[in-house]
Design a protein around this motif. Structure first.
Motif, PDB file in Angstrom:
ATOM      1  N   LEU A   1      49.679  -4.197  60.366  1.00 31.55           N
ATOM      2  CA  LEU A   1      50.888  -3.642  60.893  1.00 31.55           C
ATOM      3  C   LEU A   1      51.062  -2.263  60.351  1.00 31.55           C
ATOM      4  O   LEU A   1      51.205  -2.006  59.209  1.00 31.55           O
ATOM      5  CB  LEU A   1      52.242  -4.467  60.551  1.00 31.55           C
ATOM      6  N   GLY A   2      51.078  -1.266  61.288  1.00 28.14           N
ATOM      7  CA  GLY A   2      51.108   0.286  60.915  1.00 28.14           C
ATOM      8  C   GLY A   2      49.744   0.628  60.438  1.00 28.14           C
ATOM      9  O   GLY A   2      49.322   1.331  59.356  1.00 28.14           O
ATOM     10  N   CYS A   3      48.727   0.476  61.622  1.00 34.97           N
ATOM     11  CA  CYS A   3      47.295   0.582  61.156  1.00 34.97           C
ATOM     12  C   CYS A   3      46.914   2.189  61.103  1.00 34.97           C
ATOM     13  O   CYS A   3      45.821   2.333  60.914  1.00 34.97           O
ATOM     14  CB  CYS A   3      46.722  -0.253  62.115  1.00 34.97           C
TER      15      CYS A   3
ATOM     16  N   GLY B   1      43.273   3.410  62.109  1.00 29.92           N
ATOM     17  CA  GLY B   1      42.578   2.118  62.273  1.00 29.92           C
ATOM     18  C   GLY B   1      41.211   2.028  61.066  1.00 29.92           C
ATOM     19  O   GLY B   1      40.470   1.201  61.318  1.00 29.92           O
ATOM     20  N   ARG B   2      41.398   2.938  60.455  1.00 26.70           N
ATOM     21  CA  ARG B   2      40.199   3.074  59.382  1.00 26.70           C
ATOM     22  C   ARG B   2      39.867   1.806  58.575  1.00 26.70           C
ATOM     23  O   ARG B   2      38.744   1.387  58.451  1.00 26.70           O
ATOM     24  CB  ARG B   2      40.465   4.275  58.377  1.00 26.70           C
ATOM     25  N   LEU B   3      41.108   1.108  58.180  1.00 26.39           N
ATOM     26  CA  LEU B   3      40.705  -0.154  57.317  1.00 26.39           C
ATOM     27  C   LEU B   3      40.331  -1.332  58.338  1.00 26.39           C
ATOM     28  O   LEU B   3      39.313  -1.926  57.780  1.00 26.39           O
ATOM     29  CB  LEU B   3      42.026  -0.270  56.611  1.00 26.39           C
TER      30      LEU B   3
ATOM     31  N   ILE C   1      48.537  -2.691  65.056  1.00 22.47           N
ATOM     32  CA  ILE C   1      49.808  -2.040  65.913  1.00 22.47           C
ATOM     33  C   ILE C   1      50.058  -0.650  64.991  1.00 22.47           C
ATOM     34  O   ILE C   1      50.234  -0.669  63.739  1.00 22.47           O
ATOM     35  CB  ILE C   1      50.705  -2.481  66.247  1.00 22.47           C
ATOM     36  N   ASP C   2      50.519   0.210  65.783  1.00 24.73           N
ATOM     37  CA  ASP C   2      51.056   1.492  64.992  1.00 24.73           C
ATOM     38  C   ASP C   2      52.269   1.949  66.122  1.00 24.73           C
ATOM     39  O   ASP C   2      52.106   2.086  67.332  1.00 24.73           O
ATOM     40  CB  ASP C   2      50.127   2.626  64.714  1.00 24.73           C
ATOM     41  N   LEU C   3      53.017   2.655  65.417  1.00 21.68           N
ATOM     42  CA  LEU C   3      54.229   3.255  66.255  1.00 21.68           C
ATOM     43  C   LEU C   3      53.689   4.627  66.925  1.00 21.68           C
ATOM     44  O   LEU C   3      54.465   5.092  67.803  1.00 21.68           O
ATOM     45  CB  LEU C   3      55.375   3.846  65.446  1.00 21.68           C
ATOM     46  N   GLN C   4      52.629   5.323  66.466  1.00 23.80           N
ATOM     47  CA  GLN C   4      52.535   6.462  67.028  1.00 23.80           C
ATOM     48  C   GLN C   4      51.384   6.480  67.929  1.00 23.80           C
ATOM     49  O   GLN C   4      50.081   6.356  67.879  1.00 23.80           O
ATOM     50  CB  GLN C   4      51.890   7.386  65.861  1.00 23.80           C
ATOM     51  N   PRO C   5      51.877   6.717  69.355  1.00 23.90           N
ATOM     52  CA  PRO C   5      50.628   6.506  70.451  1.00 23.90           C
ATOM     53  C   PRO C   5      49.458   7.369  70.139  1.00 23.90           C
ATOM     54  O   PRO C   5      48.287   6.920  70.676  1.00 23.90           O
ATOM     55  CB  PRO C   5      51.403   6.999  71.565  1.00 23.90           C
TER      56      PRO C   5
END
Ligand SMILES: C[S@@+](CC[C@H](N)C(=O)[O-])C[C@H]1O[C@@H](n2cnc3c(N)ncnc32)[C@H](O)[C@@H]1O
Length: 210
Positions: A52-54, A57-59, A73-77
């Motif tokens: 949540l808040g990825c 996506g590095r991790l 998922i992340d808020l920033q498109p």
């Protein structure tokens, strides 16, 4: 609940606008080893992960490399689009960790890299935990890595002291910053001001909740 404009997050931080730079600066992904050690310590058969808040996506990309099925998922498109291009093996979506519902549950739910620090009230935190619950099944593991207000305050106080020391030699533009912990909402409030000279009225003053 407070409306968080993704664009305001993007504007707030250079590395959100430059995801490659973000990954370069935060190249240390050793937390993924901690996550895997945590799972094995609990003898959990973890195959699916939700972050949540990825961010970039590095991790998740690293966990994916170890054979996990990873969703983020992340808020920033723009960050999600970048992560999709860079790590095609991940399942990614734009979403708000306070409200998103993917209709699925996961063996491990994570929210690391201070993503939860963006939540400023008990209501927002409770909403995030509702999201975690909605994506969990019996035996789901949860890992959260985030700064707590007192730790954040100590770190900021050190930055503030440095700023003051630097400004002692600069009598043209004097800046000062001071961090306070507001105990009731558990927020660190940072007061900043900029002056043209030591005793001049402030040119700019602002207060930020962290
Ligand atoms: C400091 S970054 C950490 C990213 C990633 N977890 C990492 O460790 O690299 C914080 C992330 O939280 C995301 N974020 C903040 N508030 C959010 C919200 N309400 N819903 C989803 N993501 C959010 C930001 O867009 C940002 O990508």
């Amino acid at each position: 609940m407070r409306v968080v404009e993704p664009r305001s997050l993007t504007r707030s931080n250079l590395v959100y606008r430059e995801p490659a730079l973000y990954d370069e600066l935060l190249a240390d992904t050793s937390i993924t080893a901690d996550l895997m050690a945590f799972a094995s310590r609990h003898e959990a058969n973890v195959r699916t992960v939700l972050d949540l808040g990825c961010g970039t996506g590095r991790l998740l990309a690293e966990l994916h490399g170890h054979g996990f099925t990873c969703t983020g998922i992340d808020l920033q498109p723009d960050l999600v689009a970048w992560a999709e291009r860079t790590h095609p093996g991940l399942r990614l979506a734009v979403g708000d960790l306070r409200t998103v519902r993917l209709g699925d549950t996961f063996d491990l739910v994570t929210s690391v890299g201070n993503s939860l620090s963006y939540l400023h009230t008990e209501i927002e935190l409770a909403a995030a935990f509702d999201t975690i619950r909605a994506h969990s099944h019996p035996g789901t593991l949860l890992t959260i890595a985030t700064l707590t207000a007192p730790a954040q305050r100590t770190r900021l106080q050190r930055c503030d002291d440095l700023t003051r020391r630097r400004n002692r030699h600069d009598d043209l533009r004097v800046g000062s910053a001071h961090s306070d912990l507001d105990h009731r909402p558990q927020l660190v409030l940072r007061h900043r001001s900029r002056r043209a000279r030591h005793h001049a009225p402030p040119l700019l003053e602002h207060r930020t909740a962290l």
